[in-house]
Design a protein around this motif. Sequence first.
Motif, PDB file in Angstrom:
ATOM      1  N   PHE A 201       0.884  -0.965  -0.074  1.00  0.00           N
ATOM      2  CA  PHE A 201       0.132  -0.016   0.051  1.00  0.00           C
ATOM      3  C   PHE A 201       1.027   1.212   0.032  1.00  0.00           C
ATOM      4  CE2 PHE A 201      -2.428  -3.505   2.074  1.00  0.00           C
ATOM      5  CZ  PHE A 201      -3.656  -3.327   1.342  1.00  0.00           C
ATOM      6  N   TYR A 202       0.580   2.169  -0.761  1.00  0.00           N
ATOM      7  CA  TYR A 202       1.132   3.436  -0.423  1.00  0.00           C
ATOM      8  C   TYR A 202       0.369   4.498  -0.077  1.00  0.00           C
ATOM      9  CZ  TYR A 202       4.429   1.030  -4.119  1.00  0.00           C
ATOM     10  OH  TYR A 202       4.961   0.211  -4.754  1.00  0.00           O
ATOM     11  N   MET A 203       0.844   5.417   0.677  1.00  0.00           N
ATOM     12  CA  MET A 203       0.309   6.619   1.278  1.00  0.00           C
ATOM     13  C   MET A 203       0.587   7.929   0.818  1.00  0.00           C
ATOM     14  SD  MET A 203      -0.721   7.326   5.302  1.00  0.00           S
ATOM     15  CE  MET A 203       0.147   5.790   5.926  1.00  0.00           C
ATOM     16  N   LEU A 204      -0.186   8.762   0.303  1.00  0.00           N
ATOM     17  CA  LEU A 204       0.093   9.996   0.113  1.00  0.00           C
ATOM     18  C   LEU A 204      -0.405  10.995   1.050  1.00  0.00           C
ATOM     19  CD1 LEU A 204       1.124  11.989  -2.195  1.00  0.00           C
ATOM     20  CD2 LEU A 204      -1.206  11.887  -3.220  1.00  0.00           C
ATOM     21  N   VAL A 205       0.432  11.695   1.480  1.00  0.00           N
ATOM     22  CA  VAL A 205       0.227  12.585   2.680  1.00  0.00           C
ATOM     23  C   VAL A 205       0.335  14.293   1.860  1.00  0.00           C
ATOM     24  CG1 VAL A 205       0.942  13.630   4.982  1.00  0.00           C
ATOM     25  CG2 VAL A 205       1.054  11.204   4.459  1.00  0.00           C
ATOM     26  N   LEU A 206      -0.770  14.898   2.197  1.00  0.00           N
ATOM     27  CA  LEU A 206      -0.966  16.209   1.472  1.00  0.00           C
ATOM     28  C   LEU A 206      -0.888  17.012   2.512  1.00  0.00           C
ATOM     29  CD1 LEU A 206      -3.267  15.449  -1.339  1.00  0.00           C
ATOM     30  CD2 LEU A 206      -0.562  15.630  -1.627  1.00  0.00           C
ATOM     31  N   SER A 207      -0.261  18.274   2.429  1.00  0.00           N
ATOM     32  CA  SER A 207      -0.360  19.426   3.299  1.00  0.00           C
ATOM     33  C   SER A 207       0.034  20.774   2.627  1.00  0.00           C
ATOM     34  CB  SER A 207       0.612  19.055   4.684  1.00  0.00           C
ATOM     35  OG  SER A 207       2.110  19.680   4.254  1.00  0.00           O
ATOM     36  N   LYS A 208      -0.441  21.749   3.100  1.00  0.00           N
ATOM     37  CA  LYS A 208      -0.374  23.106   2.491  1.00  0.00           C
ATOM     38  C   LYS A 208       1.270  23.489   2.273  1.00  0.00           C
ATOM     39  CE  LYS A 208      -4.107  25.330   4.139  1.00  0.00           C
ATOM     40  NZ  LYS A 208      -4.955  26.365   4.679  1.00  0.00           N
ATOM     41  N   LYS A 209       2.010  22.766   2.948  1.00  0.00           N
ATOM     42  CA  LYS A 209       3.553  23.137   2.918  1.00  0.00           C
ATOM     43  C   LYS A 209       4.313  21.932   1.882  1.00  0.00           C
ATOM     44  CE  LYS A 209       3.690  25.558   7.065  1.00  0.00           C
ATOM     45  NZ  LYS A 209       4.267  25.688   8.328  1.00  0.00           N
TER      46      LYS A 209
END
Length: 186
Positions: A175-183
């Motif tokens: 499984f791959y996890m993509l973490v998105l944030s504003k920075k």
Amino acid sequence: NHNADKSDERTSQKRENSNESNASDKSRLKTFTSETVKSSAEELPAFLSKEQLATLASHTATPSISVYMETHPSGVDKNEQKDMIAFKNVLQQVAARLRANGMDMVAIENLLKPGYDLIRDDKFWMNVSKGIAFFISEGKFQYIKLPFAPKDEMLINSSYLHTPMIPLFIARDYFYMLVLSKKQAK
């Protein structure tokens, strides 16, 4: 008139006898229904917790029936209801083996009733995965929809068969996890 009177007497005696036998039939029916243990089909999650697995593994009762079967989530086999027919055949095989082992037919019917109820549940058969496992004992009828196709197996023992579920615990899916944030993105 004498013959007519005798005919009336016979008819009233037959009615009384049939009322007495109906009363005894009713009490017999009440006895059998009060002794039976009602159960319904219970779905277990596809990914069992340690506690759920321990409960299944430690279960002992005679009989404990394990059924593993491949199912068809889509295609012609699903439309022709082959899975439903295959499960019905398995239940009939289980009933025959239990009967051959000397189990009472009423007890067999009560044990397998949730399975026969599932056969009539079209919604259940329209939402199957690649395989399914059934665990049946007195007062319990549990099933797991498996994400893989197991070898068709049926076992009647004093505990459940677990080895066909090993692929469930050693799955090598990534499984791959993509973490998105504003920075930033990771």
